[in-house]
Design a protein around this motif. Structure first.
Motif, PDB file in Angstrom:
ATOM      1  N   PHE A  14      26.980  29.120  -3.212  1.00 56.38           N
ATOM      2  CA  PHE A  14      27.772  29.100  -4.436  1.00 56.38           C
ATOM      3  C   PHE A  14      29.098  29.822  -4.248  1.00 56.38           C
ATOM      4  CE2 PHE A  14      24.542  32.380  -4.467  1.00 56.38           C
ATOM      5  CZ  PHE A  14      25.282  33.538  -4.663  1.00 56.38           C
ATOM      6  N   PHE A  65      23.808  25.567 -13.920  1.00 59.24           N
ATOM      7  CA  PHE A  65      24.051  25.046 -15.276  1.00 59.24           C
ATOM      8  C   PHE A  65      25.454  25.342 -15.807  1.00 59.24           C
ATOM      9  CE2 PHE A  65      21.562  29.048 -15.909  1.00 59.24           C
ATOM     10  CZ  PHE A  65      22.541  29.825 -16.532  1.00 59.24           C
ATOM     11  N   GLY A  66      26.276  26.050 -15.032  1.00 60.15           N
ATOM     12  CA  GLY A  66      27.655  26.311 -15.471  1.00 60.15           C
ATOM     13  C   GLY A  66      27.670  27.097 -16.764  1.00 60.15           C
ATOM     14  N   ALA A  86      19.069  28.065 -13.343  1.00 62.80           N
ATOM     15  CA  ALA A  86      19.502  29.009 -12.300  1.00 62.80           C
ATOM     16  C   ALA A  86      21.013  28.896 -12.166  1.00 62.80           C
ATOM     17  CB  ALA A  86      18.829  28.689 -10.973  1.00 62.80           C
ATOM     18  N   PRO A  88      24.272  31.582 -10.598  1.00 59.80           N
ATOM     19  CA  PRO A  88      24.709  32.919 -10.180  1.00 59.80           C
ATOM     20  C   PRO A  88      25.983  33.415 -10.873  1.00 59.80           C
ATOM     21  CG  PRO A  88      24.773  31.348  -8.335  1.00 59.80           C
ATOM     22  CD  PRO A  88      24.500  30.567  -9.561  1.00 59.80           C
ATOM     23  N   ASP A 113      20.925  33.810 -10.437  1.00 63.20           N
ATOM     24  CA  ASP A 113      21.031  33.951  -8.982  1.00 63.20           C
ATOM     25  C   ASP A 113      20.884  32.587  -8.313  1.00 63.20           C
ATOM     26  OD1 ASP A 113      21.301  35.234  -6.572  1.00 63.20           O
ATOM     27  OD2 ASP A 113      19.811  36.757  -7.024  1.00 63.20           O
ATOM     28  N   VAL A 115      19.278  29.567  -6.636  1.00 68.86           N
ATOM     29  CA  VAL A 115      18.009  28.941  -7.038  1.00 68.86           C
ATOM     30  C   VAL A 115      16.978  28.928  -5.917  1.00 68.86           C
ATOM     31  CG1 VAL A 115      18.600  26.567  -6.354  1.00 68.86           C
ATOM     32  CG2 VAL A 115      17.087  26.953  -8.302  1.00 68.86           C
ATOM     33  N   PHE A 134      26.732  17.847 -11.362  1.00 66.81           N
ATOM     34  CA  PHE A 134      28.050  18.203 -10.846  1.00 66.81           C
ATOM     35  C   PHE A 134      27.988  19.468  -9.984  1.00 66.81           C
ATOM     36  CE2 PHE A 134      28.407  15.688 -14.630  1.00 66.81           C
ATOM     37  CZ  PHE A 134      29.183  14.642 -14.176  1.00 66.81           C
ATOM     38  N   THR A 210      28.742  17.513 -19.583  1.00 66.53           N
ATOM     39  CA  THR A 210      28.887  18.930 -19.242  1.00 66.53           C
ATOM     40  C   THR A 210      30.371  19.300 -19.256  1.00 66.53           C
ATOM     41  OG1 THR A 210      29.190  18.704 -16.865  1.00 66.53           O
ATOM     42  CG2 THR A 210      26.913  18.688 -17.671  1.00 66.53           C
ATOM     43  N   TYR A 212      32.104  20.712 -16.827  1.00 66.22           N
ATOM     44  CA  TYR A 212      32.747  20.279 -15.583  1.00 66.22           C
ATOM     45  C   TYR A 212      33.052  18.776 -15.643  1.00 66.22           C
ATOM     46  CZ  TYR A 212      33.553  19.195 -10.726  1.00 66.22           C
ATOM     47  OH  TYR A 212      34.114  18.730  -9.556  1.00 66.22           O
TER      48      TYR A 212
HETATM   49  C1  LIG Z   1      30.839  22.613 -10.347  1.00 64.53           C
HETATM   50  S1  LIG Z   1      29.822  23.710 -11.246  1.00 64.53           S
HETATM   51  C2  LIG Z   1      29.047  22.637 -12.435  1.00 64.53           C
HETATM   52  C3  LIG Z   1      28.430  23.385 -13.584  1.00 64.53           C
HETATM   53  C4  LIG Z   1      27.705  22.530 -14.629  1.00 64.53           C
HETATM   54  N1  LIG Z   1      26.543  21.855 -14.074  1.00 64.53           N
HETATM   55  C5  LIG Z   1      28.640  21.536 -15.264  1.00 64.53           C
HETATM   56  O1  LIG Z   1      28.498  20.338 -14.969  1.00 64.53           O
HETATM   57  O2  LIG Z   1      29.524  21.964 -16.046  1.00 64.53           O
HETATM   58  C6  LIG Z   1      28.471  24.029 -10.122  1.00 64.53           C
HETATM   59  C7  LIG Z   1      27.674  25.251 -10.481  1.00 64.53           C
HETATM   60  O3  LIG Z   1      26.595  25.403  -9.580  1.00 64.53           O
HETATM   61  C8  LIG Z   1      26.371  26.783  -9.385  1.00 64.53           C
HETATM   62  N2  LIG Z   1      25.632  26.950  -8.122  1.00 64.53           N
HETATM   63  C9  LIG Z   1      26.116  26.769  -6.883  1.00 64.53           C
HETATM   64  N3  LIG Z   1      25.179  27.039  -5.966  1.00 64.53           N
HETATM   65  C10 LIG Z   1      24.057  27.404  -6.640  1.00 64.53           C
HETATM   66  C11 LIG Z   1      22.770  27.822  -6.230  1.00 64.53           C
HETATM   67  N4  LIG Z   1      22.442  27.939  -4.945  1.00 64.53           N
HETATM   68  N5  LIG Z   1      21.860  28.122  -7.187  1.00 64.53           N
HETATM   69  C12 LIG Z   1      22.192  28.007  -8.496  1.00 64.53           C
HETATM   70  N6  LIG Z   1      23.412  27.621  -8.934  1.00 64.53           N
HETATM   71  C13 LIG Z   1      24.342  27.327  -8.016  1.00 64.53           C
HETATM   72  C14 LIG Z   1      27.773  27.365  -9.351  1.00 64.53           C
HETATM   73  O4  LIG Z   1      27.805  28.761  -9.617  1.00 64.53           O
HETATM   74  C15 LIG Z   1      28.483  26.546 -10.426  1.00 64.53           C
HETATM   75  O5  LIG Z   1      28.461  27.169 -11.668  1.00 64.53           O
END
Ligand SMILES: C[S@@+](CC[C@H](N)C(=O)[O-])C[C@H]1O[C@@H](n2cnc3c(N)ncnc32)[C@H](O)[C@@H]1O
Length: 233
Positions: A14, A65-66, A86, A88, A113, A115, A134, A210, A212
């Motif tokens: 992340f 989940f952003g 999950a 972070p 944190d 996942v 996303f 979402t 994003y």
């Molecule tokens: C591009 S954003 C998209 C957020 C949301 N799903 C949306 O569509 O608005 C991707 C998200 O995945 C989270 N993320 C990345 N790697 C992760 C991991 N290993 N475990 C949990 N979340 C993670 C990031 O912190 C980020 O908030």
């Protein structure tokens, strides 16, 4: 010790963990409410989901989940389901906690944190739905191994999904869409449900947009929505 998903190089997957300073209300939610709904994994990999999942018919997981809008919508419209998220990025966690409080959602659990330890600790066949919407695209070739959807996590998703359970993936990056299909399509237990283009071009009604995704739309990018079903064991 819980076995770790062998993602190449134990890569951090992340980006940032923190953005702007939290408002006092959101900081208080993080300090006081989050510990009561944060799943705990002990040294032997045993999972405590904090509170009654009994009485709830299903367990779902949203990874990354952003801001939590999609997860909160799902929890609000599916009160018989416990939805674990999950994420972070603490500002996103605080945003979801605000939804949890405002909408009195007692069926949400939040891991603030990575996942991956949770993927290890959850029992096999325990999830009716896994959603990865996303995910960070990591577009540069040398960063692609950070992609959360990869053959190793997909293998774990198939183990964690109950028979007939659903894997929902979305991306607006066509290279990642191909990457996702390459990771999931060959899996013998996961079957793509699409029958016609609208099935992957149009977002299903029970799948709200979402934050994003809205940004991607403004930038002129068109998402794909991929749903796979787990075959019966
Ligand atoms: C591009 S954003 C998209 C957020 C949301 N799903 C949306 O569509 O608005 C991707 C998200 O995945 C989270 N993320 C990345 N790697 C992760 C991991 N290993 N475990 C949990 N979340 C993670 C990031 O912190 C980020 O908030």
């Amino acid at each position: 010790m819980a076995k770790q998903i062998p993602t190449p190089g134990r890569q951090r997957l992340f980006g940032r963990r923190k953005g702007h300073e939290l408002t006092p209300r959101r900081q208080a939610l993080v300090d006081e409410v989050l510990p009561t709904i944060r799943p705990e994994i002990d040294e032997d990999g045993r999972l405590d989901l904090k509170g009654p999942v009994a009485g709830k018919d299903q367990l779902w997981l949203e990874i990354g989940f952003g801001g939590g809008e999609h997860l909160a919508w799902q929890a609000k419209h599916n009160r018989d389901v416990t939805v674990i998220g999950a994420e972070p990025f603490i500002n996103g966690v605080a945003s979801l906690l605000a939804h949890v409080e405002d909408e009195q959602l007692d069926n949400v659990r939040i891991l603030d944190d990575d996942v991956r330890p949770l993927l290890e600790a959850l029992p096999d066949a325990s999830l009716e739905r896994i959603m990865v919407l996303f995910p960070d695209p990591w577009p540069k070739t040398r960063h692609k191994r950070r992609r959360i959807v990869n053959p190793l996590t997909v293998e774990r998703f198939a183990v964690l999904l109950a028979d007939g359970g659903e894997l929902r993936l979305a991306t607006d990056i066509m290279d990642y869409a191909r990457w996702m299909m390459t990771a999931v399509w060959p899996h013998p237990d996961l079957v793509w449900t699409a029958r016609r283009p609208g099935d992957w071009q149009d977002r299903p009604d029970d799948w709200p947009g979402t934050r994003y995704e809205a940004k991607a739309g403004k930038a002129g990018r068109t998402p794909v929505y991929l749903t796979f079903k787990r075959r019966n064991r």
